[in-house]
Write a protein that holds these residues in place. Sequence first.
Motif, short mmCIF file in Angstrom:
data_model
loop_
_atom_site.label_atom_id
_atom_site.label_comp_id
_atom_site.label_asym_id
_atom_site.label_seq_id
_atom_site.Cartn_x
_atom_site.Cartn_y
_atom_site.Cartn_z
N ASN A 1 0.78 -1.21 0.00
CA ASN A 1 0.08 -0.12 -0.01
C ASN A 1 1.02 1.37 -0.11
O ASN A 1 1.93 1.07 0.43
N GLY A 2 0.19 2.31 -0.45
CA GLY A 2 1.10 3.64 -0.48
C GLY A 2 0.74 4.11 0.87
O GLY A 2 -0.02 3.89 1.75
N GLY A 3 1.84 5.20 1.21
CA GLY A 3 1.83 5.88 2.60
C GLY A 3 0.95 6.83 2.44
O GLY A 3 0.46 7.44 1.52
N ARG A 4 0.53 7.32 3.85
CA ARG A 4 -0.65 8.38 3.98
C ARG A 4 0.17 9.64 3.64
O ARG A 4 1.32 9.89 4.26
N GLY A 5 -0.58 10.79 3.13
CA GLY A 5 -0.04 12.23 3.25
C GLY A 5 0.18 12.68 4.37
O GLY A 5 -0.81 12.65 5.32
N GLY A 6 1.04 13.80 4.83
CA GLY A 6 1.09 14.32 6.01
C GLY A 6 0.04 15.58 6.16
O GLY A 6 -0.45 16.11 5.08
N LYS B 1 3.14 23.52 3.10
CA LYS B 1 2.70 22.34 2.73
C LYS B 1 3.42 21.26 3.33
O LYS B 1 4.51 21.52 3.42
N ALA B 2 2.80 20.22 3.54
CA ALA B 2 3.09 18.88 4.32
C ALA B 2 3.76 17.94 3.01
O ALA B 2 3.76 18.05 2.01
N THR B 3 4.31 16.82 3.58
CA THR B 3 5.18 16.01 2.67
C THR B 3 4.01 14.88 2.17
O THR B 3 3.50 14.46 2.82
N LYS C 1 6.21 4.63 2.71
CA LYS C 1 6.40 5.54 4.30
C LYS C 1 5.29 6.59 4.10
O LYS C 1 4.97 7.25 3.22
N ASP C 2 4.68 7.03 5.40
CA ASP C 2 3.69 7.99 5.53
C ASP C 2 4.43 9.33 5.66
O ASP C 2 5.64 9.52 5.72
N GLY C 3 3.74 10.32 4.93
CA GLY C 3 4.21 11.80 5.06
C GLY C 3 4.16 12.31 6.32
O GLY C 3 3.41 11.79 7.20
N GLN C 4 5.11 13.45 6.53
CA GLN C 4 5.43 14.03 7.78
C GLN C 4 4.49 14.91 8.08
O GLN C 4 4.44 15.77 7.02
#
Length: 478
Positions: free
Chosen positions: A39-44, A67-69, A82-85
Motif C-alpha cells: 500500500n501507499g503511505g498516507r500524506g502528511g 505544505k506537508a510532505t 512511508k507515511d508523509g510527515q
Amino acid sequence: MTTFVDRVELHVAAGNGGHGCASVHREKFKPLGGPDGGNGGRGGDVILVVDQSITTLLDYHHSPHRKATNGQPGAGDNRSGKDGQDLVLPVPDGTVVLDKQGNVLADLVGQGTTFIAGQGGRGGLGNAALASARRKAPGFALLGEPGEARDVVMELKTVADVALVGYPSAGKSSLISVLSAAKPKIADYPFTTLVPNLGVVTAGSTVYTIADVPGLIPGASQGKGLGLEFLRHVERCSVLVHVLDTATLESDRDPVSDLDIIEEELKQYGGLDDRPRIVVLNKIDIPDGQDLADMIRPDLEERGYQVFEASAVARTGLKELSFALADIVAKARAAKPVEEATRIVIRPKAVDDAGFTVVKEEDGLFRVRGEKPERWVRQTDFNNDEAVGYLADRLNRLGVEEELMKAGARAGDGVAIGPDDNAVVFDWEPTMMAGAEMLGRRGEDHRLEAPRPAAQRRRDREAERDDAQREFDEFDPF
C-alpha cells in the motif's frame, strides 16, 4: 517594520497519498507466487497547535504558503510506502480559524490545542490488499488521493481577563506598565500603542492578565483609526476598564463625552453588552485632573459605574484598582464551566444520507457528487481496464446506476462524477456492470490455478458466494 500581525490568510496543502503497487511475487521454481504489491503511505497533515510562547501571526504573514510532505508509493514484496510527515504550525492562544466565507472552523484556546487545517491524502491500496477469493490476482492497484488544499483565515483574539479601553493618550499603557511587569511604548502623542500589550497582575491570591487596546476614536467600529483592527481583542475579556483622561488638553473633549463615545463604539461592534464595566479617572496627579475628577465622579456613579481615581506617575489608587479587578475576574471564572472546551465546528451528515447525489443539469449532463464516488474516481488508474471495471462494480454496488435511472438517464447520456473543475465525464451505458464483466473475471489468472479436490472446489465456491454477498453489501476496503 511590522512586528505584530493578528490576521492572516493561510494557504495550506496537505501531502498526497502514495500510490499502491501492482506486483506479483516471483522466486525460483515459483514464478507466479501471487500478488504482493504494498500500500501507499498516507500524506502528511497540516496541523495548527496552540503555543502560548507565540504572540503574533507574523511568520504566516511573511510565508503564507505551507505544505506537508507526500506519502511514498508502495513496493513489491508487500512493502508499504512511508507515511508523509505532518506539518505542525504553532499559533498563538486565542486564534480563530475561518474559511474564506467567514464561517468559523475552530476557536483555539489553551496550550496544546490542535486543529487539522489540511487532511493528508489516503494511500492507495496495493494489489495484495485488493485480492480476495474471487479476485486472486488483481492486475491493478489504487492511486493515492491528493491531499486537501484550502485557504483559511486566522484571526488572533487576545486571551485576557481585563481590557483597558479609551481614547489615544488616555494613559492605558502607563497603567499597564505600573500594574504589571509589561513594558509598552509610552509617549506623549496619540496612537503610540500600535499593538495590544499584555501584562500579568497578582492581587492577593488571584493572578489575571490585563491588556491595553490601541486607542479608540469615533468611528472605530466602522474602521476609522486603529479600532476595527483591535476591537476583536476585547471579546474574550471578563471586564472592561474605561480609562478616562482627566487632564486632556483638547478643548472639545471631556471625560464623560469620551466615555459615551467609546460605549457607542463598543455597542456598534456588538457582543460586549454583558461585560461589567469599571471607570478609571486617570492623571489625577495633575491639579486640574484632580479637580475634574471630583466634578464628574458623582455623575458617573449615578450611572451605576464603579469609579476609581488613579495616577500611573504618582502610583496612587493602583492597589484598590487591582484588587477590585481581581474580585470581578474571580467571580467571572467561578461562573464559567470548570473547563472551557475549544470550539471546533463539526457538521455531521444526515442519518438518511445516501452518500451521493445525482442531479440533472440544464445542459442535460447528469452530475454525481458524493465523498465515496469522488474518492473512488481519484483512486482509479484510467489507463488500466481492470481498474476501470473495478470502479464500475463499486459504483454499481453503491447504487449510482439505480439513481441515474431514477433521474431519467438513458444510454449515451453524459455523466460527470465530481465538481465542475475536476470531474470525470463519460457516456453512460445502463449495462455498465455487464460491460465490466465483458473484460473477463477480473483478478483471476488460470496459471495460478492447480487441480483441486472436490471438497476444495466446494469450499472455494462457498467462499466465492460469501465474497459476492459481502461486495453486494457495499463492501469498501477503506
